[in-house]
Motif scaffolding. Structure first.
Motif, PDB file in Angstrom:
ATOM      1  N   THR A  45     -45.066  -5.663  11.861  1.00 44.45           N
ATOM      2  CA  THR A  45     -44.994  -4.499  12.752  1.00 44.45           C
ATOM      3  C   THR A  45     -45.899  -3.383  12.260  1.00 44.45           C
ATOM      4  OG1 THR A  45     -42.709  -5.011  13.395  1.00 44.45           O
ATOM      5  CG2 THR A  45     -43.460  -2.743  13.711  1.00 44.45           C
ATOM      6  N   ARG A  73     -49.862  -3.777  12.584  1.00 41.44           N
ATOM      7  CA  ARG A  73     -50.496  -3.515  13.887  1.00 41.44           C
ATOM      8  C   ARG A  73     -50.957  -2.067  14.026  1.00 41.44           C
ATOM      9  NH1 ARG A  73     -46.022  -6.659  15.818  1.00 41.44           N
ATOM     10  NH2 ARG A  73     -45.006  -4.789  16.627  1.00 41.44           N
ATOM     11  N   ASP A  89     -40.493   1.340  18.748  1.00 48.17           N
ATOM     12  CA  ASP A  89     -40.444  -0.110  18.528  1.00 48.17           C
ATOM     13  C   ASP A  89     -38.991  -0.557  18.457  1.00 48.17           C
ATOM     14  OD1 ASP A  89     -40.565  -2.742  17.445  1.00 48.17           O
ATOM     15  OD2 ASP A  89     -42.554  -2.301  16.636  1.00 48.17           O
ATOM     16  N   SER A 122     -37.735  -3.428  18.072  1.00 48.00           N
ATOM     17  CA  SER A 122     -37.397  -4.481  17.119  1.00 48.00           C
ATOM     18  C   SER A 122     -36.791  -3.904  15.846  1.00 48.00           C
ATOM     19  CB  SER A 122     -38.645  -5.304  16.751  1.00 48.00           C
ATOM     20  OG  SER A 122     -39.517  -4.582  15.909  1.00 48.00           O
ATOM     21  N   ALA A 171     -36.913  -6.898  13.419  1.00 47.93           N
ATOM     22  CA  ALA A 171     -37.308  -6.383  12.104  1.00 47.93           C
ATOM     23  C   ALA A 171     -36.109  -5.779  11.385  1.00 47.93           C
ATOM     24  CB  ALA A 171     -38.419  -5.347  12.252  1.00 47.93           C
TER      25      ALA A 171
END
Length: 403
Positions: free
Chosen positions: A252, A255, A345, A347, A367
């Motif tokens: 993550t 990126r 995000d 996740s 995550a």
């Protein structure tokens, strides 16, 4: 009658004499002018005319300095090349930004000795000199009463012992439990932490008095100390009752590695609680407008990550950054007015099973996982192993993930 007579003027002067007097005056004037008024030499007049014409031509066509013109052309070529090369501009901007961050970090590191617990000043100074380059630093916020929580994390998603050192050297990932000291430094609570650290060597000690209502100060001091000790791309704050998949966290963050100022987490905007006695009460609720208003967008406090520039900003300005009752609100407020990209995000805020299992089956592994109802994993000491089995990416995933 026939005899002509000379005419006289009214005052008795003869007209003839008047005429003669006028002629004499004219001749005298010519003589005087010729004597005192020299007529310019025709050659001199030509020279003056030529000089005047030359001046006019010079004004219209100025003399060109060939050397200066050549230098100007060369400078123009360089500027033209720079302006047309986007990569060069970006490289220069990145270099300058990096130098500014390094300078700010150096200044922060110089004054951060006072923020580190005396027991780690020696090792801290070694880090300050070297500031090893790493991928990310993860600080797990913990308390004196959370020994069992820490052990549940060590037994599940956090490597320990030699594996923890290997994670640092091979992956550039630093993981530490973050804690300050008790109100009576050197007491039984501090000695217990020292013994635990001697066993596991996975603590980051702060010069901070522990207390629930001091979380904003602790978070601020954590980022300042971490920046002074490690030169990381990202700095992460995690609660000690959250399950983490380190491989997914690394993927993550990777990126967003090229972005200078990013703030990553599950963004929310909850209500400002003005009622006294309730959890998450905000004493300064009036600063957020009328009663019933919501906070600005900020990452939920269970886990969030910030890039190096933002962590350095906190470190440099920590003495003037205002701290609200809730640490996640405080962090979000520090970035208002800055050119910061908020990354929402989801996740990073999955629920525990079955939510995390469904998302993994759909190709969206989590995550981080926790229960919203408990602001962490409910009964995390008893359930962390179960959550790890059902929500984990696999113990070997971190070693096979490239960042």
């Amino acid at each position: 009658m026939g005899i002509s007579r000379t005419h006289k003027s009214s005052n008795g002067v003869s007209t003839k004499w008047v005429f003669l007097f006028c002629i004499a005056s004219f001749l005298l004037g010519v003589l005087v002018v010729n004597r005192f008024w020299d007529i310019p030499d025709p050659g001199q007049m030509d020279d003056e005319a030529s000089s005047l014409k030359k001046d006019q031509l010079t004004a219209k066509h100025p003399t060109v300095d060939c050397q200066k013109q050549e230098n100007a052309v060369q400078a123009g070529d360089i500027l033209s090349q720079v302006s047309q090369t986007h990569d060069v501009i970006m490289a220069l901007d990145k270099t300058i930004s990096s130098m500014e961050v390094q300078l700010a970090s150096a200044r922060a590191a110089k004054s951060d000795n006072e923020n580190v617990s005396p027991m780690v000043i020696k090792s801290g100074n070694e880090h300050l000199k070297e500031r090893p380059k790493v991928f990310f630093v993860m600080g797990i916020i913990t308390a004196f009463s959370s020994r069992k929580r820490r052990d549940s994390i060590r037994e599940t998603w956090m490597p320990k012992g030699e594996e923890l050192k290997k994670l640092e050297t091979e992956k550039g990932i630093i993981i530490r439990f973050v804690i300050g000291h008790s109100a009576s430094p050197g007491g039984v609570l501090d000695r217990a932490i020292e013994a635990e650290d001697e066993q596991h060597k996975d603590f980051l000690r702060l010069n901070h008095v522990e207390g629930y209502h001091e979380l904003s100060s602790k978070t601020q001091l954590y980022f300042s100390t971490a920046v002074a000790m490690w030169d990381a791309d990202f700095y992460i704050k995690v609660d000690d009752d959250v399950h983490i998949n380190l491989g997914m966290v690394g993927s993550t963050l990777a990126r967003h590695r090229s972005k200078p100022r990013v703030y990553i987490g599950c963004m929310k905007s909850g209500p400002v609680l003005a009622q006294k006695g309730v959890k998450y009460h905000e004493p300064e609720y009036w600063k957020f407008g009328e009663e019933g208003n919501k906070y600005f967008r900020h990452a939920t406090g269970q886990i969030y990550a910030i890039s190096k520039d933002l962590a350095t900003y906190i470190s440099v300005n920590r003495h003037i950054l205002h701290r609200y009752a809730n640490e996640d609100v405080s962090l979000g407020s520090w970035f208002i007015g800055l050119d910061v990209e908020h990354i929402d995000d989801r996740s990073l805020c999955c629920g525990t099973a079955p939510d995390c299992e469904w998302k993994a089956q759909a190709g969206n592994p989590c995550a981080a996982s926790f229960d919203w109802s408990c602001s962490g994993i409910c009964k995390s000491v008893e359930r962390m192993e179960e959550v790890h089995q059902r929500c984990g990416e696999g113990d070997e995933a971190i070693w096979h993930t490239s960042f």
